[in-house]
Design a protein around this motif. Structure first.
Motif, mmCIF file in Angstrom:
data_model
loop_
_atom_site.group_PDB
_atom_site.id
_atom_site.type_symbol
_atom_site.label_atom_id
_atom_site.label_comp_id
_atom_site.label_asym_id
_atom_site.label_seq_id
_atom_site.Cartn_x
_atom_site.Cartn_y
_atom_site.Cartn_z
ATOM 1 N N VAL A 74 50.717 -28.773 -10.027
ATOM 2 C CA VAL A 74 50.368 -27.501 -9.399
ATOM 3 C C VAL A 74 51.119 -26.364 -10.075
ATOM 4 O O VAL A 74 52.266 -26.533 -10.517
ATOM 5 N N THR A 79 50.250 -22.736 -3.068
ATOM 6 C CA THR A 79 50.884 -22.978 -1.765
ATOM 7 C C THR A 79 50.117 -23.951 -0.877
ATOM 8 O O THR A 79 50.690 -24.520 0.052
ATOM 9 N N LYS A 82 49.213 -29.990 -2.993
ATOM 10 C CA LYS A 82 50.354 -30.682 -3.597
ATOM 11 C C LYS A 82 49.844 -31.818 -4.477
ATOM 12 O O LYS A 82 48.668 -32.228 -4.380
ATOM 13 N N ASP A 85 46.945 -34.736 -3.727
ATOM 14 C CA ASP A 85 45.834 -34.329 -2.868
ATOM 15 C C ASP A 85 44.496 -34.621 -3.543
ATOM 16 O O ASP A 85 44.321 -34.388 -4.745
#
Length: 337
Positions: A74, A79, A82, A85
């Protein structure tokens, strides 16, 4: 990394696989290992140069529109996601594609993969779901009790749009061949016209909305089935002045697109119908809302065929035939279901 690219615009675009560096991340991007990539008709149109004035690519460019995969890195400003995912996204109009082992996905374009779908199923959804959502829900603001005509109901857009329209409470008319009648009825279509033996413009009337999904004179015929005050939202053109202005094109292109749409705009005006062209945009927040509908089983993906990564060219060739019942997906990681 391995990627399927085109090298130039025109009749010989140089389609094929090549080795490219993994994408370098911008602060707002996710590096995604691609498990599956959905393709759409526009993927066959882009290398011809048909959209060269409105879609910008740095050649050689990766083809493919939709992606489902796993986040492996990332950017510093990310935000909402992560590493690890599972996400899905559309990269349409972002200058690159998804038929690659890794892609950089802007955080704003991505959403968590619906938990009840595998990667192939998830990769079938982004462009058709966003197009349907932005046309029916956002642009037309389709309401319960209204009637919408969605031609080519067994295609990629049609199979999703019918389901979304029914979820929104609309009556749905569509066209298809007799062999696909059962499919479109199972998705919720109410009025089904066999386009090979029947003329929809003679059988349908009083519609609030037409979703333009087919090229040629079908859109002009559809004007006649829309009630006064109704709308036509076209996904296939002709492009109009509003589209050129929205993309901040110069006055020459504004005039050109106005000239291209003059006939349909004139017909619509005479029939007191609103015409507009829709160019879908990536939107992770909307994909999140769509994912909730999928997880609630209000909408399901419809997939015609799945091709291996090495068969990317065959997948595009098959899609170009225009016979797919639902979506065509390329499985990039063979171990995935």
């Amino acid at each position: 990394m391995k990627a399927f690219t085109f090298k130039r615009y025109g009749k010989a675009p140089g389609l094929g696989f090549e080795q490219l560096p993994r994408p370098r991340l911008e602060p707002d991007q996710l590096l995604v290992q691609v498990h599956a990539a959905g393709i759409n008709p526009i993927d066959n149109m882009i290398p011809t140069g048909m959209f060269k004035l409105v879609l910008k690519y740095r050649l050689p460019a990766i083809l493919g529109t939709d992606v489902a995969g796993v986040v492996t890195e990332v950017g510093s400003a990310v935000t909402r996601f992560k590493v690890g995912d599972a996400i899905y996204a559309s990269l349409f109009d972002r200058g690159t594609g998804t038929l690659a082992e890794f892609v950089a996905v802007p955080e704003a374009c991505a959403a968590l993969k619906p938990a009840n779908l595998n990667f192939v199923q998830a990769a079938s959804l982004p462009m058709v779901s966003l197009t349907s959502w932005q046309a029916l829900h956002e642009r037309a603001q389709l309401k319960p009790g209204q009637a919408v005509f969605i031609p080519a109901g067994s295609g990629g857009i049609g199979t999703f749009a019918i389901q979304l329209a029914k979820h929104l409470g609309a009556t749905v008319g569509t066209t298809t061949s007799s062999k696909n009648t059962e499919l479109v009825r199972s998705l919720g279509a109410d009025d089904v016209i066999d386009y090979k033996t029947q003329a929809f413009e003679r059988l349908l009337s009083g519609y609030d909305l037409v979703l333009g999904t087919t090229r040629g004179d079908e859109l002009e015929k559809a004007v006649g089935i829309v009630k006064a005050g109704g709308k036509i939202v076209s996904l296939v053109g002709p492009l109009d002045r509003a589209f050129a202005k929205a993309r901040n094109r110069n006055m020459l292109l504004v005039l050109l697109f106005g000239w291209m749409s003059r006939k349909i705009m004139g017909l619509a005006k005479r029939n007191k119908v609103d015409y507009s062209f829709l160019f879908v945009r990536p939107d992770g927040a909307q994909l999140g809302e769509i994912g909730k509908l999928v997880e609630a089983e209000r909408i399901k993906p419809v997939i015609d065929q799945v091709f291996a990564f090495d068969q990317a060219q065959q997948a595009l060739d098959y899609l170009a035939q225009g016979r797919a019942r639902g979506k065509v997906v390329v499985k990039v990681r063979s171990m995935d279901g």
